[in-house]
Design an enzyme around this catalytic site. Sequence first.
Site, mmCIF file in Angstrom:
data_model
loop_
_atom_site.group_PDB
_atom_site.id
_atom_site.type_symbol
_atom_site.label_atom_id
_atom_site.label_comp_id
_atom_site.label_asym_id
_atom_site.label_seq_id
_atom_site.Cartn_x
_atom_site.Cartn_y
_atom_site.Cartn_z
ATOM 1 N N GLY A 168 -23.831 5.381 -3.616
ATOM 2 C CA GLY A 168 -24.675 5.891 -4.538
ATOM 3 C C GLY A 168 -23.869 7.130 -5.460
ATOM 4 O O GLY A 168 -24.367 7.659 -6.611
ATOM 5 N N LYS A 169 -22.513 7.354 -5.048
ATOM 6 C CA LYS A 169 -21.867 8.511 -5.607
ATOM 7 C C LYS A 169 -21.515 8.488 -7.016
ATOM 8 O O LYS A 169 -21.541 9.403 -7.761
ATOM 9 C CB LYS A 169 -20.847 8.748 -4.835
ATOM 10 N N GLY B 51 -17.144 1.858 -3.122
ATOM 11 C CA GLY B 51 -17.778 3.129 -3.339
ATOM 12 C C GLY B 51 -19.182 3.078 -4.075
ATOM 13 O O GLY B 51 -19.985 4.068 -3.927
ATOM 14 N N TYR C 200 0.838 -1.264 -0.049
ATOM 15 C CA TYR C 200 -0.167 0.129 -0.121
ATOM 16 C C TYR C 200 0.932 1.301 0.091
ATOM 17 O O TYR C 200 2.024 1.251 0.566
ATOM 18 C CB TYR C 200 -0.970 0.056 1.265
#
Length: 347
Positions: free
Chosen positions: A245-246, A241, A53
Site C-alpha cells: 500500500g505504500k 511493494g 545481483y
Amino acid sequence: MRKKPLGRTGLQVSELCLGSMTWGTQNSLQEGHAQIDRALERGVNFIDTAEMYPTTPISAGTTGRTEEIIGEWFAGTGRRGDVILATKHSGAGFKNARDGAPISAKTIPEAIEGSLRRLKTDCIDLYQFHWPNRGSYMFRKNWAYDPSGQNREETLAHMQESLEALQREVDRGTIRHFGLSNESAWGTAQWLRLSEAGHGPRAASIQNEYSLMCRLYDTDLAELGVNEDVGLLAFSPLAAGFLTGKYQGGAVPDGSRMAINGDLGGRKTGRAFEAVDAYLVIAHKHGLDPAQMALAWCLTRPFMCSAIFGATTPEQLDLALGAGFITLSDEVLDEIATVHKEHPMPY
C-alpha cells in the site's frame, strides 16, 4: 517456521525464502549480514541470490556484489551448513556476465566457478537458470507473447546439452540440485522429460513471479507443479511493494523501488492501484497488515514451495517474517478470491 520439500531433492526449505537482490546497492554489507542473522533467528533456512545481483539498479560495477556479501557472511560466521543456498546463471542478454552469452555447456561451469568464488563455498544447493535461452513470457511479455519463432529441435538440443553439463557439475560436487526460473509449462515439461530419459538432474523447482496481482501460474503450471513435484519459488510476492500500500495516493517513498525504477517493470498501471485498494479494504477490515496478508495468502497455495521476499529495512524484514506465523480465515480467503475475479491481471 514451517518447512516444505524442495521438489524430490529430500531437502526441506522454509516456506519463506530470504531474497537478496538489494544487497550491494540499497543495502550495505553490514545490513545484508544483519538480515541473514535475523532471518535465520526466525526460522528461515533458505537464501536466494543470482550472479547478476544486485538489481536495484543493475550496473556493471556492482554485478556479483550480492554473492560476495553472502560469501563474506559464510566466511565470517562459519555457518554455511545452516543455509540452503540458491543462485542463478544469468544467460543470454546480460552483458555483464560472459558478454551476454546464452546458457550452454561452455558457460555453465564458468558461471558456477564464478559464483562459488564469490560465495566462498564449494557447493551450491540449488543452481537455477535465470531465463530460458529461447525467451520467456514473464515480465509483462505475456501480453504479446508469440512462440512461433522458436526452433523446437534447437531448444531440445540445448536442454539436453545443459542437463548433461549440470550432471557433470553434480558429479564434481559443485552443485547439488537444479532449478528453473521464468519458465513455461511446456519448457518445464521438456526439462523433466529429458531428465527422466537419463540426461541429467531433475528440475526441483521453478522460480516465477507470483502474487495476488500476478497469477499466471494458477493454471497449467500449477497442475504441472503439483503432479510432478516441482515447487514454485515465488518472486515478487508483494508485487514489487505495491501490495504493501505504500504507493497509493501518488506516494513514492525515498529509496523505494518505484523511486529507482519508475514503472516497476511495467507493473505501474491505473488498474494496479485499483486492485491494491480492493486488497487493502480486506486487510483493514480484518485487522491484518496488507503485506503480511499478501505473503500469508501465497503460502496457502497448493503448489507453493517457498515465497521469496526482500527487505531494505529491519522493520520491513520483521514484518515479512511475521507472515510465516499467520493463518488467514476462510472469510479472508473468500474475499480475496472475489477481488481477484473483479481485478484479474491488473498489469
